[in-house]
Design a protein around this motif. Structure first.
Motif, PDB file in Angstrom:
ATOM      1  N   VAL A 196      -7.459   1.541  -8.380  1.00  0.00           N
ATOM      2  CA  VAL A 196      -7.841   2.235  -7.041  1.00  0.00           C
ATOM      3  C   VAL A 196      -9.234   2.500  -6.820  1.00  0.00           C
ATOM      4  O   VAL A 196      -9.782   3.095  -7.712  1.00  0.00           O
TER       5      VAL A 196
ATOM      6  N   ARG B 235       0.845  -1.530  -0.023  1.00  0.00           N
ATOM      7  CA  ARG B 235       0.094   0.088   0.082  1.00  0.00           C
ATOM      8  C   ARG B 235       0.687   1.134  -0.012  1.00  0.00           C
ATOM      9  O   ARG B 235       0.431   2.210  -0.742  1.00  0.00           O
TER      10      ARG B 235
ATOM     11  N   LEU C 112       2.270   1.830  -3.550  1.00  0.00           N
ATOM     12  CA  LEU C 112       1.364   2.252  -4.470  1.00  0.00           C
ATOM     13  C   LEU C 112       0.992   3.718  -4.053  1.00  0.00           C
ATOM     14  O   LEU C 112       0.647   4.398  -5.154  1.00  0.00           O
TER      15      LEU C 112
ATOM     16  N   TRP D 255      -6.812  -0.743  -2.949  1.00  0.00           N
ATOM     17  CA  TRP D 255      -6.046  -0.862  -3.991  1.00  0.00           C
ATOM     18  C   TRP D 255      -6.177  -2.441  -4.439  1.00  0.00           C
ATOM     19  O   TRP D 255      -6.464  -3.457  -3.567  1.00  0.00           O
TER      20      TRP D 255
END
Length: 91
Positions: free
Chosen positions: A77, A57, A60, A86
């Motif tokens: 997303v 996470r 991302l 995500w």
């Protein structure tokens, strides 16, 4: 904000692992990113999982902040009022 070469390499490896995952599991069309953490650890992309997928996470979010999310072709997303969910989707 630009990403380090290490983060760029990490994103490339994640992209390949996700593609391979969907090739091996044709019945799966979408999977939460955190659910692939054991596979990312097995492949040596991350050392360990903590807080239910926090390493993926965080990466991302960094890619998103640097407007480099396109490096992961199969990422999706869903923006909630407080946080983001995500997913990786079959391409």
């Amino acid at each position: 904000m630009s990403l380090s070469p290490k983060k760029m390499h990490q994103a490339g490896r994640i992209d390949q692992v996700v593609r391979d995952y969907f090739d091996l599991h044709p019945s799966v069309s979408e999977i939460p990113a955190k659910d692939l953490m054991p596979l990312f650890i097995e492949k040596g992309i991350f050392l360990k999982d903590h807080r239910n997928g926090l390493p993926i996470r965080q990466l991302l979010r960094e890619l998103d902040a640097a407007q480099q999310l396109y490096l992961l072709e199969q990422v999706k997303v869903i923006q909630r009022s407080v946080n983001r969910n995500w997913y990786f989707v079959k391409g």
